[in-house]
Design a protein around this motif. Structure first.
Motif, PDB file in Angstrom:
ATOM      1  N   ASP A 119       0.852  -1.182   0.000  1.00 35.95           N
ATOM      2  CA  ASP A 119       0.000   0.000   0.000  1.00 35.95           C
ATOM      3  C   ASP A 119       0.895   1.241   0.000  1.00 35.95           C
ATOM      4  O   ASP A 119       1.653   1.464   0.938  1.00 35.95           O
ATOM      5  CB  ASP A 119      -0.877  -0.020   1.255  1.00 35.95           C
ATOM      6  N   PRO A 120       0.838   2.075  -1.046  1.00 35.03           N
ATOM      7  CA  PRO A 120       1.738   3.231  -1.109  1.00 35.03           C
ATOM      8  C   PRO A 120       1.504   4.234   0.010  1.00 35.03           C
ATOM      9  O   PRO A 120       2.407   4.982   0.370  1.00 35.03           O
ATOM     10  CB  PRO A 120       1.413   3.846  -2.482  1.00 35.03           C
ATOM     11  N   ARG A 121       0.299   4.247   0.591  1.00 33.20           N
ATOM     12  CA  ARG A 121       0.040   5.157   1.705  1.00 33.20           C
ATOM     13  C   ARG A 121       0.800   4.734   2.957  1.00 33.20           C
ATOM     14  O   ARG A 121       1.027   5.541   3.855  1.00 33.20           O
ATOM     15  CB  ARG A 121      -1.465   5.193   2.010  1.00 33.20           C
ATOM     16  N   GLY A 124       5.061   4.198   0.905  1.00 28.18           N
ATOM     17  CA  GLY A 124       5.568   5.149  -0.078  1.00 28.18           C
ATOM     18  C   GLY A 124       5.626   4.540  -1.473  1.00 28.18           C
ATOM     19  O   GLY A 124       5.694   3.317  -1.641  1.00 28.18           O
ATOM     20  N   TRP A 125       5.611   5.399  -2.481  1.00 27.38           N
ATOM     21  CA  TRP A 125       5.577   4.939  -3.872  1.00 27.38           C
ATOM     22  C   TRP A 125       6.858   4.247  -4.339  1.00 27.38           C
ATOM     23  O   TRP A 125       6.792   3.241  -5.055  1.00 27.38           O
ATOM     24  CB  TRP A 125       5.232   6.109  -4.793  1.00 27.38           C
ATOM     25  N   MET A 128       6.822   0.778  -3.045  1.00 28.84           N
ATOM     26  CA  MET A 128       5.725   0.042  -3.676  1.00 28.84           C
ATOM     27  C   MET A 128       6.120  -0.437  -5.074  1.00 28.84           C
ATOM     28  O   MET A 128       5.902  -1.604  -5.446  1.00 28.84           O
ATOM     29  CB  MET A 128       4.481   0.925  -3.758  1.00 28.84           C
ATOM     30  N   LEU A 129       6.711   0.461  -5.873  1.00 31.27           N
ATOM     31  CA  LEU A 129       7.107   0.100  -7.240  1.00 31.27           C
ATOM     32  C   LEU A 129       8.176  -0.992  -7.235  1.00 31.27           C
ATOM     33  O   LEU A 129       8.120  -1.934  -8.026  1.00 31.27           O
ATOM     34  CB  LEU A 129       7.602   1.344  -7.980  1.00 31.27           C
TER      35      LEU A 129
END
Length: 322
Positions: A119-121, A124-125, A128-129
């Motif tokens: 979850d990116p929330r 963080g992105w 996540m990637l």
């Protein structure tokens, strides 16, 4: 939220995801989607971990779609082979597609569990990637390896033999890898879209004693269709954005209200609620500790032991209310 009395083929994976999937494969097939968090489950700098849970009719529909797609693809390849003069029995085409969707369906709960961890929330992105790239590699390896093994085992039952020549190995990996990338992306996106589509406001009755104990005019109204629920803001631990809703977290339950987080922040600012993240508010009276990491982001510990992540941009808001 108003003042009371005044005018919310498909996928697979391998060892990279096994840690995420322990116990989560069962969770993914039962109940409705939710996000839960507690002190044991969250590390510093993390927020609530998402768990995708879908009813059985969703899984039955998904299996039916896979079967239909498999039948269409197998029959199309078979008819095309006949037109090019390479006519043969239908069973190799059917078995090839069936072996693929069996592996895909079996690994879907693991992909959902892995997507919930990313979850990116919460992380963080960038993380996540990176996690999804690892998940895609794991998914492709298990999907290709699993369906190949099934074909090697099942072809002899029909009087045939399945083998991939070395000259075709690279081409097969490229061909399957492209499909696997689309399938994996579709699964992850589908999990989030389904969770959002199936999410409904919780119907929670507030005991009469609780509302009577609240200060006169101090309760807020949560609308659930024609039903109105009155909550004392002092009971709310934290609030997070959830699409077109905000989710109010109370001890032992949560409520959904169709409202923006910005509107909730304005209404509850006088009640001690401060923004600590672009998607989260906390009730200052429930904050027991605050810890800042090297990047400047921070984590607050609430009165029930939950640890909620905050962004450095909003650190001053929390300190200013101390």
């Amino acid at each position: 939220m108003t003042e009371a009395g005044t005018s919310g083929g498909p996928p697979g994976t391998n060892g990279v995801m096994n840690g995420a999937a322990n116990g989560a494969a069962h969770d993914a097939v039962n109940g409705a989607p939710d996000a839960t968090t507690n002190g044991a489950e969250n590390r510093a700098g993390s927020g609530p971990r998402r768990r995708f849970r879908f009813p059985l009719w969703i899984w039955a529909t998904y299996a039916g779609i896979l079967l239909i797609v498999s039948a269409v693809v197998a029959s199309s390849f078979w008819m095309e082979a006949g037109r090019t003069g390479a006519a043969g029995p239908f069973w190799p085409f059917a078995l090839n597609e069936a072996s693929s969707i069996v592996i895909i369906f079996a690994l879907t709960p693991l992909v959902f569990a892995w997507a919930g961890r990313l979850d990116p929330r919460r992380i963080g992105w960038p993380r996540m990637l990176a996690g999804h790239l690892a998940g895609l590699a794991a998914f492709g390896a298990v999907h290709i390896g699993g369906m190949t093994l099934l074909r090697v085992l099942l072809y002899p039952l029909f009087g045939g033999a399945y083998a991939i020549g070395r000259d075709r190995l690279l081409a097969t990996l490229i061909y399957e890898g492209r499909k696997d990338a689309l399938a994996y992306a579709g699964m992850v996106l589908g999990a989030w879209l389904l969770a959002a589509a199936l999410r409904k406001p919780a119907i929670v009755a507030v005991p009469a004693a609780a509302t009577a104990a609240a200060a006169p005019g101090g309760r807020i109204e949560i609308r659930d269709g024609a039903r109105r629920i009155f909550v004392d803001p002092a009971e709310i631990l934290w609030i997070e954005a959830a699409g077109n809703y905000v989710e109010l977290h109370l001890p032992g339950k949560s409520l959904l209200q169709r409202q923006t987080l910005a509107a909730a922040a304005r209404e509850l600012a006088a009640r001690g609620f401060v923004r600590i993240h672009r998607s989260r508010l906390v009730n200052r009276r429930h904050v027991r500790a605050s810890e800042t990491n090297d990047s400047g982001d921070f984590t607050v510990t609430l009165s029930d032991g939950r640890r909620i992540a905050g962004g450095r941009r909003w650190r001053g808001a929390l300190d200013g209310q101390a």
